[in-house]
Write an enzyme that holds these catalytic residues in place. Structure first.
Site, mmCIF file in Angstrom:
data_model
loop_
_atom_site.group_PDB
_atom_site.id
_atom_site.type_symbol
_atom_site.label_atom_id
_atom_site.label_comp_id
_atom_site.label_asym_id
_atom_site.label_seq_id
_atom_site.Cartn_x
_atom_site.Cartn_y
_atom_site.Cartn_z
ATOM 1 N N ALA A 58 -41.676 -72.896 -28.390
ATOM 2 C CA ALA A 58 -40.830 -72.779 -28.240
ATOM 3 C C ALA A 58 -40.046 -72.064 -28.380
ATOM 4 C CB ALA A 58 -40.517 -74.147 -28.268
ATOM 5 N N CYS A 59 -39.304 -71.458 -28.198
ATOM 6 C CA CYS A 59 -38.545 -70.432 -28.305
ATOM 7 C C CYS A 59 -37.011 -71.419 -27.621
ATOM 8 C CB CYS A 59 -37.487 -69.371 -27.513
ATOM 9 S SG CYS A 59 -37.509 -69.554 -25.812
ATOM 10 N N ILE A 60 -35.811 -70.328 -28.298
ATOM 11 C CA ILE A 60 -34.108 -71.146 -28.499
ATOM 12 C C ILE A 60 -33.777 -72.273 -26.653
ATOM 13 C CG2 ILE A 60 -31.487 -71.345 -27.928
ATOM 14 C CD1 ILE A 60 -32.528 -67.649 -30.050
ATOM 15 N N ARG A 100 -36.174 -72.589 -24.645
ATOM 16 C CA ARG A 100 -37.605 -72.495 -23.672
ATOM 17 C C ARG A 100 -38.839 -73.159 -24.168
ATOM 18 N NH1 ARG A 100 -37.936 -67.408 -19.787
ATOM 19 N NH2 ARG A 100 -35.771 -67.487 -19.415
#
Length: 489
Positions: free
Chosen positions: A428-430, A432
């Site tokens: 995961a990113c911030i 997504r």
């Protein structure tokens, strides 16, 4: 893995060291406020500024650690340590004094490029190499006599050896590469406000495939000599050192504030008013939540993905208007900066920075862009009957999940993406959830949106991104925990 998939992984890994910037922005922002309020030197303000500078001044090594950690297959701290080891070894081997000894020449004749070897580009390079070696050798077993150095303990040794090998070609290549990066940076900077506008346009156009994370470091950090964010946060010190120019430094940041705080909320209002009457309550809740996120934190993806694929012409319009906003702010020398994103919190923190020239005018510009976005989006939606949320023939309006139970929500997402048998990797990113699966055809996009996903991007048959907003990392953590529990049974 294909090149897009690998760039996605690097972009995702970059988010970890970038996430340290808000801490620096808060410390330095409060310091500027205290300095301004006291009307002179303030000991506590200087202390806070120094603490924030400690983060900014060490971004290179943070990139090495963060990228190595983010690219490692099991997100282990040993990978981050290997990244730091690689960075320290390589930058020491290629320091001006070391190069002078190796080349057998006076220090004054050493290329000035080696005086700039401690930069984010080298940090990223060391992180990538460390993660690659970690993923390959972290499980290696050595003979009994060397068993202590087996597995993860072997990786820093291999990384150090790799840096010794890498240093040799870099003795020749780095001065040329550095000159090329600086030349590119100067060419972009020479375009002035036009260059800032092009940056804004391209930045938004790359968001659908997530490659904006690989693009913005060229402008925001010290990859091509621009270094806009650290130089802006440096404030008075950066001005004194000649690294920052009032009215210029921040040009690759300032124009985002009118878009994120005003323009996109205007688009949200247009989408709400364009929805069918029976769907407006549901669409209104979605748009209000996404707009507030954009205004206060600068997180825009939940809102952008509401129309990005449903009405692509609107997204192109949004990208053009973003470029226009950056061009206007840069040409008028209205500057503000951010440590996280261009929301209200960052604007407030940066307002007392000596480099924040005419920052209040960004609010007036924002009001204009609110009206511009609202009018343009409303006209385009109605004129071309664009299928924004609430206007679809068969309504599939994404909504927030009814339950706040993250574990239950993670279980639901696991089921919709095909469960453990279809999952290869969860990240995961911030904003997504980034999944590697055996087959994206097994994933039901309608069900994902029903669970609250703002958007679903299938990059190829194995890589998919699910836009969840700030919940993304929490859901990824819960999904990993659920799979771990399942495997242990």
């Amino acid at each position: 893995m294909n090149i897009i998939g690998y760039m996605q992984r690097i972009g995702r890994a970059l988010m970890l060291p970038v996430a340290t910037l808000p801490a620096a922005a808060i410390l330095m922002g409060i310091g500027y406020w205290l300095q301004s309020a006291s009307g002179g030197d303030h000991p506590f303000a200087s202390t806070l500024g120094g603490a924030g500078s400690a983060i900014i001044d060490n971004m290179s090594i943070l990139f090495a650690a963060g990228v190595a950690y983010g690219l490692s297959k099991d997100k282990d701290g040993a990978a981050a340590m290997a990244g730091v080891v690689g960075f320290l070894v390589l930058t020491t081997l290629l320091s001006p004094h070391a190069v002078a000894l190796i080349q057998g020449q006076p220090l004054a004749q050493v290329s000035p490029a080696f005086g700039k070897i401690n930069n984010q580009f080298i940090g990223i390079l060391c992180g990538v190499i460390a993660a690659t070696l970690y993923n390959r050798f972290a499980q290696t077993e050595l003979p009994a006599g060397l068993a202590f150095f087996s597995g993860k303990r072997l990786v820093p040794i291999l990384v150090s050896l790799a840096m010794l090998v890498l240093a040799l070609p870099l003795l020749v290549i780095w001065p040329w590469l550095f000159a090329g990066l600086i030349s590119a940076g100067k060419q972009i900077s020479s375009l002035g406000a036009v260059g800032a506008g092009l940056f804004g346009l391209i930045n938004r156009l790359l968001i659908p495939i997530g490659l904006h994370h690989a693009f913005y470091p060229v402008f925001w950090f010290d990859v091509a000599g621009i270094n806009d964010i650290p130089n802006f946060l440096g404030g008075a010190r950066a001005i004194a050192e000649g690294r920052a120019i009032p009215g210029v430094t921040g040009m690759y940041q300032a124009g985002f504030f009118p878009i994120m705080m005003f323009g996109l909320p205007g688009a949200a209002l247009a989408i709400f008013q364009s929805a069918k009457p029976e769907n407006r309550a549901k669409v209104g809740a979605l748009m209000a939540t996404a707009a507030l996120s954009s205004i206060f934190t600068g997180i825009t993806e939940p809102l952008e993905f509401a129309f990005m694929f449903a009405a692509p012409p609107l997204y192109v319009l949004h990208a053009v208007l973003t470029g226009l906003s950056l061009y206007i702010a840069a040409s008028m020398h209205w500057m503000a900066g951010f440590g996280f994103s261009a929301g209200f919190v960052d604007l407030l923190l940066s307002s007392q920075n000596p480099l924040a020239t005419g920052w209040y005018m960004l609010l007036l510009q924002g009001l204009v862009f609110f009206g511009l976005y609202f009018a343009a989006f409303r006209w385009a939606i109605v004129r071309f009957n664009l299928q924004t949320p609430g206007r679809e023939a068969e309504e599939v309006v994404p909504s927030a999940p009814a339950s706040n139970d993250k574990t239950a929500l993670a279980m639901a997402y696991l089921a919709v993406v095909g469960g453990a048998t279809n999952l290869q990797q969860i990240d995961a990113c911030i904003t997504r959830l980034r999944l590697t699966v055996n087959d994206t055809a097994q994933i039901d996009e309608a069900q994902l949106k029903a669970l609250g996903a703002a958007g679903v991007i299938k990059l190829d048959q194995q890589h998919i991104q699910i836009v969840l907003g700030p919940l993304a990392e929490l859901i990824a953590t819960e999904m990993k925990a659920l799979l771990t529990v399942g495997e242990s049974r």
